[in-house]
Motif scaffolding. Sequence first.
Motif, PDB file in Angstrom:
ATOM      1  N   LEU A  63      10.527   9.688  -6.915  1.00 25.36           N
ATOM      2  CA  LEU A  63       9.190   9.298  -6.461  1.00 25.36           C
ATOM      3  C   LEU A  63       9.341   8.214  -5.400  1.00 25.36           C
ATOM      4  O   LEU A  63       9.952   7.174  -5.638  1.00 25.36           O
ATOM      5  CB  LEU A  63       8.370   8.765  -7.639  1.00 25.36           C
ATOM      6  N   ARG A  64       8.794   8.468  -4.228  1.00 18.38           N
ATOM      7  CA  ARG A  64       8.804   7.480  -3.151  1.00 18.38           C
ATOM      8  C   ARG A  64       7.512   6.683  -3.218  1.00 18.38           C
ATOM      9  O   ARG A  64       6.414   7.241  -3.223  1.00 18.38           O
ATOM     10  CB  ARG A  64       8.919   8.183  -1.803  1.00 18.38           C
ATOM     11  N   LEU A  65       7.649   5.368  -3.297  1.00 16.42           N
ATOM     12  CA  LEU A  65       6.488   4.483  -3.403  1.00 16.42           C
ATOM     13  C   LEU A  65       6.262   3.729  -2.109  1.00 16.42           C
ATOM     14  O   LEU A  65       7.214   3.245  -1.484  1.00 16.42           O
ATOM     15  CB  LEU A  65       6.665   3.495  -4.552  1.00 16.42           C
ATOM     16  N   ILE A  66       5.000   3.624  -1.740  1.00 19.28           N
ATOM     17  CA  ILE A  66       4.590   2.914  -0.540  1.00 19.28           C
ATOM     18  C   ILE A  66       3.863   1.633  -0.942  1.00 19.28           C
ATOM     19  O   ILE A  66       2.939   1.666  -1.755  1.00 19.28           O
ATOM     20  CB  ILE A  66       3.672   3.782   0.333  1.00 19.28           C
ATOM     21  N   MET A  67       4.278   0.517  -0.363  1.00 19.09           N
ATOM     22  CA  MET A  67       3.650  -0.767  -0.632  1.00 19.09           C
ATOM     23  C   MET A  67       2.961  -1.251   0.647  1.00 19.09           C
ATOM     24  O   MET A  67       3.612  -1.827   1.527  1.00 19.09           O
ATOM     25  CB  MET A  67       4.704  -1.785  -1.088  1.00 19.09           C
ATOM     26  N   PRO A  68       1.652  -1.003   0.790  1.00 24.45           N
ATOM     27  CA  PRO A  68       0.939  -1.513   1.966  1.00 24.45           C
ATOM     28  C   PRO A  68       0.983  -3.037   1.991  1.00 24.45           C
ATOM     29  O   PRO A  68       0.963  -3.691   0.935  1.00 24.45           O
ATOM     30  CB  PRO A  68      -0.492  -1.004   1.766  1.00 24.45           C
ATOM     31  N   HIS A  69       1.022  -3.609   3.186  1.00 30.44           N
ATOM     32  CA  HIS A  69       1.179  -5.056   3.272  1.00 30.44           C
ATOM     33  C   HIS A  69       0.261  -5.648   4.333  1.00 30.44           C
ATOM     34  O   HIS A  69       0.086  -5.070   5.412  1.00 30.44           O
ATOM     35  CB  HIS A  69       2.630  -5.420   3.594  1.00 30.44           C
ATOM     36  N   THR A  70      -0.322  -6.799   4.002  1.00 24.38           N
ATOM     37  CA  THR A  70      -1.089  -7.579   4.961  1.00 24.38           C
ATOM     38  C   THR A  70      -0.632  -9.033   4.876  1.00 24.38           C
ATOM     39  O   THR A  70       0.062  -9.428   3.927  1.00 24.38           O
ATOM     40  CB  THR A  70      -2.606  -7.507   4.674  1.00 24.38           C
TER      41      THR A  70
END
Length: 541
Positions: free
Chosen positions: A111-118
């Motif tokens: 499972l590839r996880l994406i961590m959006p960042h600001t």
Amino acid sequence: MNGIAGSAPSAIRTGDLSNAGTGRNAGQSVDVAVIGGGINGVSIARDAAGRGLSVLLCEQDDLAAHTSSASSKMIHGGLRYLEYGEFGLVRKALQEREILMSCAAHLIHPLRLIMPHTADQRPAWLIRLGLLLYDHLASRRILPASAAVDLRTHVAGQALQARYRRGFAYSDGWVNDARLVVLNALDAAERGAQILTRTRCVSAQAEAGIWRLELETRSGRRQSVTARSLVNASGPWVAQTARSVLQQPAATIPPLRLVRGSHIVVPALFAHDCAYLLQHSDGRVVFALPYEQHFTLIGTTDVDQHADPGQAQISATEIAYLCDLASSYFARPVRPVDVVHSFSGVRPLLAGEATGAKAAALSRDYRLLLESRPAPLLQVWGGKITTCRKLAEEALDQLAPLLGNRHGAWTAHVCLPGGDIAATVPDVRSVTGLADFVASCQQHYHWLPPALVQRYVYAYGTRLHRLLEGCRQMADMGEWLAPGLCTREVRYLMQYEWAQQAGDVLWRRSHLGLQLPAAAVERLSAWMQARYQDHPHVSQS
């Protein structure tokens, strides 16, 4: 790794004590008795049976009826645990992630996880440093390394709000948690263990080096069992079992904090295979995962559970929390009215001295307490699904010598039932072999819908050949009780996997309950009840 695809089913010792008091169930004696049919209990039963010990496991409900089927469906090291300095736990979990992926290729997928960042979140340099550490705490033969991603061009960015322009990607594993429990129990049974569901231990007393247990079924029938050792692996009930069943003084029972984790299921928010890690302003993280093709799974929460763990339910506050967080990331808002399903599980966390700490800060590690007198007793405190195999191995490494058993550890390189899927890369089964196996099965069973064959592979692995043995056409599958669910499969689940009620089939042996109308559920329930009688395992004929 062992296992023979399509071999004939071996005799297994199962049941629910419906005939207790007669035959071999009367006055039974075993080496190891296990209380608890969650992931830790069945893993311990499997390891013990594989070492040649006689084993009996009792579970008051269905296998995986509570915490073990209410996880976030992930096999992972726990990236956020690095913030709390849990490097040992993360390393152990990452090592187990690789082992489990190779031993249960059909149940555990990359499972590839994406961590959006600001800019208002944790500093980007800190996240990158944490991901690099995560990459290197254990070997990665199967999964790719972490990386920075441009969400303006990455497929995962399409479902997000425009303000999320950059992020990070890393890898873990997705797991069918309830089936992982069932297959550990199945392997234990095929190695000689007796698995008793809907059977509770009402008393346990140690006399002259032997445990004397009183077991009771749902119908009220009782059976006495003697055991050379006892394992209390009752999850969120571990302290209650220690007090009321084992009669241990309260002062000797370690502090335990029961924390409810809740999830919601909504119509799919995205149409790709990546998942998301969403950071909340309170410091917690929540996952959003693709779920059962048409849905998105969002969770989890951390709320203290003061009521009976068996009655855990999501609150309106938890639903709002998860919806609000998801809505702050995804382009399409998530509202409470969108929730089509929810589930909650209670995690028994080691409280230690941090009685006032946030639940998210409590350790997810486990503690094994072993007493040799007056009779061997091992109790399991805490733990997480990712470390179930290692926990069981350590438990038996401690317990087995007290029983004169010197077999040694064995589970790290042995597949769970159905996991013996050939690979194009030696000893790496999950990534390189599963897709080819699905395609070959779809070709072999060309008379079945391809999507159904794929579901069978993901549920049963190579054991789908047992499920479909003798079938050559749709008519051989029996009656179709609901879309995608035939009597052939239900009979198999009743005979080999302890399914007794419709909920066992629809929510733990599968997740078909998400998509079936109430009429189909009633039809399945009536069909199963008509065939159950005194024993849950019916003939395949």
